[in-house]
Scaffold this motif. Structure first.
Motif, PDB file in Angstrom:
ATOM      1  N   ALA A 150      -6.841  13.670  17.756  1.00  0.00           N
ATOM      2  CA  ALA A 150      -6.598  12.559  16.858  1.00  0.00           C
ATOM      3  C   ALA A 150      -5.920  13.043  15.567  1.00  0.00           C
ATOM      4  CB  ALA A 150      -7.901  11.848  16.538  1.00  0.00           C
ATOM      5  N   VAL A 151      -6.353  14.207  15.085  1.00  0.00           N
ATOM      6  CA  VAL A 151      -5.765  14.744  13.850  1.00  0.00           C
ATOM      7  C   VAL A 151      -4.304  15.110  14.081  1.00  0.00           C
ATOM      8  CG1 VAL A 151      -5.876  16.642  12.204  1.00  0.00           C
ATOM      9  CG2 VAL A 151      -7.973  15.549  12.966  1.00  0.00           C
ATOM     10  N   LEU A 152      -3.991  15.735  15.212  1.00  0.00           N
ATOM     11  CA  LEU A 152      -2.602  16.082  15.500  1.00  0.00           C
ATOM     12  C   LEU A 152      -1.731  14.838  15.676  1.00  0.00           C
ATOM     13  CD1 LEU A 152      -2.831  19.120  17.925  1.00  0.00           C
ATOM     14  CD2 LEU A 152      -1.925  19.084  15.621  1.00  0.00           C
ATOM     15  N   THR A 153      -2.276  13.795  16.262  1.00  0.00           N
ATOM     16  CA  THR A 153      -1.517  12.558  16.434  1.00  0.00           C
ATOM     17  C   THR A 153      -1.169  11.949  15.088  1.00  0.00           C
ATOM     18  OG1 THR A 153      -2.553  12.141  18.572  1.00  0.00           O
ATOM     19  CG2 THR A 153      -1.573  10.249  17.453  1.00  0.00           C
ATOM     20  N   GLU A 154      -2.109  11.896  14.177  1.00  0.00           N
ATOM     21  CA  GLU A 154      -1.833  11.335  12.857  1.00  0.00           C
ATOM     22  C   GLU A 154      -0.886  12.234  12.066  1.00  0.00           C
ATOM     23  OE1 GLU A 154      -2.527   8.240  11.897  1.00  0.00           O
ATOM     24  OE2 GLU A 154      -3.292   8.107  13.944  1.00  0.00           O
ATOM     25  N   PHE A 155      -1.006  13.542  12.218  1.00  0.00           N
ATOM     26  CA  PHE A 155      -0.078  14.465  11.580  1.00  0.00           C
ATOM     27  C   PHE A 155       1.333  14.233  12.120  1.00  0.00           C
ATOM     28  CE2 PHE A 155       2.107  18.596  11.406  1.00  0.00           C
ATOM     29  CZ  PHE A 155       2.070  18.811  10.040  1.00  0.00           C
ATOM     30  N   ALA A 156       1.444  14.028  13.435  1.00  0.00           N
ATOM     31  CA  ALA A 156       2.748  13.746  14.039  1.00  0.00           C
ATOM     32  C   ALA A 156       3.334  12.457  13.477  1.00  0.00           C
ATOM     33  CB  ALA A 156       2.616  13.654  15.556  1.00  0.00           C
ATOM     34  N   ARG A 157       2.510  11.426  13.297  1.00  0.00           N
ATOM     35  CA  ARG A 157       3.004  10.170  12.703  1.00  0.00           C
ATOM     36  C   ARG A 157       3.631  10.420  11.332  1.00  0.00           C
ATOM     37  NH1 ARG A 157       0.987   5.440  15.281  1.00  0.00           N
ATOM     38  NH2 ARG A 157      -0.992   5.823  16.301  1.00  0.00           N
ATOM     39  N   LEU A 158       2.920  11.175  10.507  1.00  0.00           N
ATOM     40  CA  LEU A 158       3.399  11.431   9.147  1.00  0.00           C
ATOM     41  C   LEU A 158       4.668  12.281   9.124  1.00  0.00           C
ATOM     42  CD1 LEU A 158      -0.004  12.137   7.372  1.00  0.00           C
ATOM     43  CD2 LEU A 158       1.409  10.081   7.193  1.00  0.00           C
ATOM     44  N   GLN A 159       4.750  13.276  10.001  1.00  0.00           N
ATOM     45  CA  GLN A 159       5.890  14.189  10.002  1.00  0.00           C
ATOM     46  C   GLN A 159       7.126  13.592  10.669  1.00  0.00           C
ATOM     47  OE1 GLN A 159       6.009  17.217   8.405  1.00  0.00           O
ATOM     48  NE2 GLN A 159       4.074  16.480   7.589  1.00  0.00           N
ATOM     49  N   LEU A 160       6.951  12.736  11.657  1.00  0.00           N
ATOM     50  CA  LEU A 160       8.083  12.206  12.408  1.00  0.00           C
ATOM     51  C   LEU A 160       8.656  10.922  11.826  1.00  0.00           C
ATOM     52  CD1 LEU A 160       6.868  12.929  16.032  1.00  0.00           C
ATOM     53  CD2 LEU A 160       8.478  14.241  14.653  1.00  0.00           C
ATOM     54  N   ARG A 161       7.886  10.221  11.026  1.00  0.00           N
ATOM     55  CA  ARG A 161       8.365   8.965  10.434  1.00  0.00           C
ATOM     56  C   ARG A 161       9.661   9.154   9.643  1.00  0.00           C
ATOM     57  NH1 ARG A 161       3.900   6.668   7.419  1.00  0.00           N
ATOM     58  NH2 ARG A 161       3.121   6.162   9.459  1.00  0.00           N
ATOM     59  N   PRO A 162       9.780  10.191   8.781  1.00  0.00           N
ATOM     60  CA  PRO A 162      11.052  10.379   8.060  1.00  0.00           C
ATOM     61  C   PRO A 162      12.232  10.710   8.976  1.00  0.00           C
ATOM     62  CG  PRO A 162       9.295  11.628   7.004  1.00  0.00           C
ATOM     63  CD  PRO A 162       8.752  11.101   8.288  1.00  0.00           C
ATOM     64  N   LYS A 163      11.972  11.203  10.177  1.00  0.00           N
ATOM     65  CA  LYS A 163      13.039  11.515  11.128  1.00  0.00           C
ATOM     66  C   LYS A 163      13.448  10.301  11.959  1.00  0.00           C
ATOM     67  CE  LYS A 163      11.732  16.346  11.827  1.00  0.00           C
ATOM     68  NZ  LYS A 163      11.391  17.354  12.837  1.00  0.00           N
ATOM     69  N   GLY A 164      12.796   9.162  11.734  1.00  0.00           N
ATOM     70  CA  GLY A 164      13.116   7.950  12.482  1.00  0.00           C
ATOM     71  C   GLY A 164      12.470   7.899  13.853  1.00  0.00           C
ATOM     72  N   ILE A 165      11.352   8.587  14.016  1.00  0.00           N
ATOM     73  CA  ILE A 165      10.644   8.607  15.291  1.00  0.00           C
ATOM     74  C   ILE A 165       9.277   7.970  15.082  1.00  0.00           C
ATOM     75  CG2 ILE A 165       9.712  10.058  17.124  1.00  0.00           C
ATOM     76  CD1 ILE A 165      11.770  12.198  16.284  1.00  0.00           C
ATOM     77  N   GLN A 166       8.956   6.971  15.899  1.00  0.00           N
ATOM     78  CA  GLN A 166       7.675   6.278  15.798  1.00  0.00           C
ATOM     79  C   GLN A 166       6.742   6.752  16.906  1.00  0.00           C
ATOM     80  OE1 GLN A 166       7.902   2.029  15.971  1.00  0.00           O
ATOM     81  NE2 GLN A 166       5.701   1.775  16.135  1.00  0.00           N
TER      82      GLN A 166
END
Length: 70
Positions: free
Chosen positions: A1-17
């Motif tokens: 769950a922590v990695l998933t939320e980290f991925a959300r935060l890191q990928l959002r600026p790259k235009g990936i949801q």
């Protein structure tokens, strides 16, 4: 769950949801973000270093369950 939320935060600026099962997909159109789903490789996604993985089992689990991994 922590990695998933980290991925959300890191990928959002790259235009990936990050999209999990049961969540709404990004809309179609020229400005819609790309979707990252669990178990699918994501171009430009995150890389995980599991330095103490003896057999690699945890790394396989990350690849199957965490969306947004490259």
């Amino acid at each position: 769950a922590v990695l998933t939320e980290f991925a959300r935060l890191q990928l959002r600026p790259k235009g990936i949801q990050v999209v999990l099962p049961g969540e709404e997909e990004p809309g179609d159109g020229p400005e819609s973000p790309r979707a990252a789903r669990p178990g699918e490789p994501c171009e430009g996604g995150l890389r995980v270093l599991e330095a103490l993985a003896a057999s690699g089992l945890r790394s396989v689990r990350f690849a199957r369950e965490v969306p947004g991994l490259g």
